[in-house]
Design a protein around this motif. Structure first.
Motif, mmCIF file in Angstrom:
data_model
loop_
_atom_site.group_PDB
_atom_site.id
_atom_site.type_symbol
_atom_site.label_atom_id
_atom_site.label_comp_id
_atom_site.label_asym_id
_atom_site.label_seq_id
_atom_site.Cartn_x
_atom_site.Cartn_y
_atom_site.Cartn_z
ATOM 1 N N UNK A 213 13.427 17.040 2.754
ATOM 2 C CA UNK A 213 14.711 17.037 2.063
ATOM 3 C C UNK A 213 15.830 16.825 3.066
ATOM 4 N N UNK A 214 16.854 16.093 2.646
ATOM 5 C CA UNK A 214 18.064 15.908 3.431
ATOM 6 C C UNK A 214 19.166 16.771 2.847
ATOM 7 N N UNK B 185 17.256 14.492 -15.689
ATOM 8 C CA UNK B 185 18.570 14.872 -15.169
ATOM 9 C C UNK B 185 18.933 13.997 -13.976
ATOM 10 N N UNK B 186 20.215 14.064 -13.601
ATOM 11 C CA UNK B 186 20.669 13.382 -12.391
ATOM 12 C C UNK B 186 20.378 14.280 -11.201
ATOM 13 N N UNK B 187 20.173 13.660 -10.045
ATOM 14 C CA UNK B 187 19.780 14.409 -8.859
ATOM 15 C C UNK B 187 20.939 14.581 -7.881
ATOM 16 N N UNK B 188 21.009 15.765 -7.306
ATOM 17 C CA UNK B 188 22.007 16.081 -6.294
ATOM 18 C C UNK B 188 21.352 16.194 -4.913
ATOM 19 N N UNK B 189 20.066 15.915 -4.857
ATOM 20 C CA UNK B 189 19.307 16.056 -3.625
ATOM 21 C C UNK B 189 19.189 14.723 -2.894
ATOM 22 N N UNK B 190 18.764 14.807 -1.640
ATOM 23 C CA UNK B 190 18.448 13.612 -0.859
ATOM 24 C C UNK B 190 17.137 13.862 -0.122
ATOM 25 N N UNK B 191 16.505 12.779 0.319
ATOM 26 C CA UNK B 191 15.240 12.882 1.043
ATOM 27 C C UNK B 191 15.261 11.924 2.223
ATOM 28 N N UNK C 220 16.905 7.231 4.461
ATOM 29 C CA UNK C 220 17.595 8.326 3.784
ATOM 30 C C UNK C 220 17.898 7.887 2.346
ATOM 31 N N UNK C 221 17.398 8.639 1.379
ATOM 32 C CA UNK C 221 17.533 8.298 -0.043
ATOM 33 C C UNK C 221 18.370 9.388 -0.720
ATOM 34 N N UNK C 222 19.414 8.964 -1.441
ATOM 35 C CA UNK C 222 20.388 9.890 -2.022
ATOM 36 C C UNK C 222 20.435 9.792 -3.538
ATOM 37 N N UNK C 223 20.398 10.950 -4.224
ATOM 38 C CA UNK C 223 20.626 11.032 -5.652
ATOM 39 C C UNK C 223 19.616 10.284 -6.484
ATOM 40 N N UNK C 224 20.074 9.778 -7.633
ATOM 41 C CA UNK C 224 19.219 9.090 -8.577
ATOM 42 C C UNK C 224 19.008 9.939 -9.819
ATOM 43 N N UNK C 225 18.006 9.568 -10.588
ATOM 44 C CA UNK C 225 17.651 10.280 -11.813
ATOM 45 C C UNK C 225 16.155 10.529 -11.814
ATOM 46 N N UNK D 253 0.839 -1.199 0.000
ATOM 47 C CA UNK D 253 0.000 0.000 0.000
ATOM 48 C C UNK D 253 0.874 1.249 0.000
ATOM 49 N N UNK D 254 0.419 2.267 -0.706
ATOM 50 C CA UNK D 254 1.134 3.534 -0.763
ATOM 51 C C UNK D 254 1.091 4.194 0.610
ATOM 52 N N UNK D 255 2.235 4.749 1.060
ATOM 53 C CA UNK D 255 2.226 5.425 2.361
ATOM 54 C C UNK D 255 2.934 6.777 2.336
ATOM 55 N N UNK D 256 3.699 7.070 1.284
ATOM 56 C CA UNK D 256 4.405 8.348 1.219
ATOM 57 C C UNK D 256 4.698 8.677 -0.237
ATOM 58 N N UNK D 257 5.001 9.937 -0.468
ATOM 59 C CA UNK D 257 5.427 10.379 -1.792
ATOM 60 C C UNK D 257 6.657 11.258 -1.615
ATOM 61 N N UNK D 258 7.747 10.867 -2.240
ATOM 62 C CA UNK D 258 8.956 11.671 -2.149
ATOM 63 C C UNK D 258 8.714 13.021 -2.834
ATOM 64 N N UNK D 259 9.560 13.969 -2.550
ATOM 65 C CA UNK D 259 9.449 15.295 -3.168
ATOM 66 C C UNK D 259 9.796 15.267 -4.648
ATOM 67 N N UNK D 260 10.627 14.293 -5.045
ATOM 68 C CA UNK D 260 11.062 14.181 -6.436
ATOM 69 C C UNK D 260 10.925 12.745 -6.922
ATOM 70 N N UNK D 261 10.724 12.596 -8.221
ATOM 71 C CA UNK D 261 10.780 11.274 -8.830
ATOM 72 C C UNK D 261 12.235 10.824 -8.764
#
Length: 174
Positions: A118-119, A102-108, A93-98, A71-79
């Motif tokens: 955001x982290x 573009x590639x991501x420099x953010x974390x959540x 804690x989730x870091x980077x990705x695409x 079941x869905x329980x959260x939605x990150x700020x970014x795909x």
């Protein structure tokens, strides 16, 4: 727990007891075709966040496995697809990705109650990398790619208490 993945953006979930070798394969299918996701054991609950079913569909939703299935329980700020994740102080804690463009420099940082914040920002945008715990407050982020054509030999330490990245040793190969 093994869930989702290629080929063809699988939806199957199974649990393997690494000590006995026993498997449980009668679990409900993952709600969407997915690969490139990141997962963890959050408060004793298996969770999976992000991923995608191929280009251009990338996900930002997080799902948890309950007795009734996924079941869905959260939605990150970014795909995020091809991110790296690690547990720290009962949060994921989730870091980077695409994000497909573009590639991501953010974390959540994701809590079991569905709160997402955001982290710290990474030293550079990266995807297809790994992260591992060094001790109770420090992890090592390593490898991956900083663009579609190169593999990075760089590593970074992340102090989760201070949210500060510092350079780690370079690997022999990217």
């Amino acid at each position: 727990m093994i869930t989702t993945g290629d080929p063809s953006s699988a939806r199957k979930t199974e649990v393997v007891d690494v000590e006995s070798g026993e498997t449980c394969t009668k679990l409900k299918k993952f709600p969407v075709k997915n690969y490139g996701a990141v997962g963890a054991n959050l408060h004793g609950t298996p969770i999976v966040c992000g991923g995608g079913d191929g280009y251009p569909t990338y996900y930002q939703k997080c799902y948890k496995l309950t007795n009734g299935g996924w079941q869905e329980f959260a939605s990150m700020n970014e795909k995020r697809k091809y991110a790296a994740g690690i547990m720290f102080k009962n949060k994921f804690h989730v870091f980077g990705g695409s994000d497909s463009s573009s590639l991501l420099q953010t974390s959540e940082i994701i809590s079991i109650d569905g709160v997402v914040e955001y982290g710290p920002e990474l030293p550079e945008a990266i995807f297809r990398h790994a992260i591992t715990s060094i001790n109770s407050t420090v992890s090592l982020l390593s490898g991956g790619a900083t663009d579609a054509a190169s593999h990075s030999p760089l590593t970074w330490y992340i102090n989760h208490e201070t949210n500060v990245f510092s350079p780690g040793p370079s690997m022999l190969e990217g």
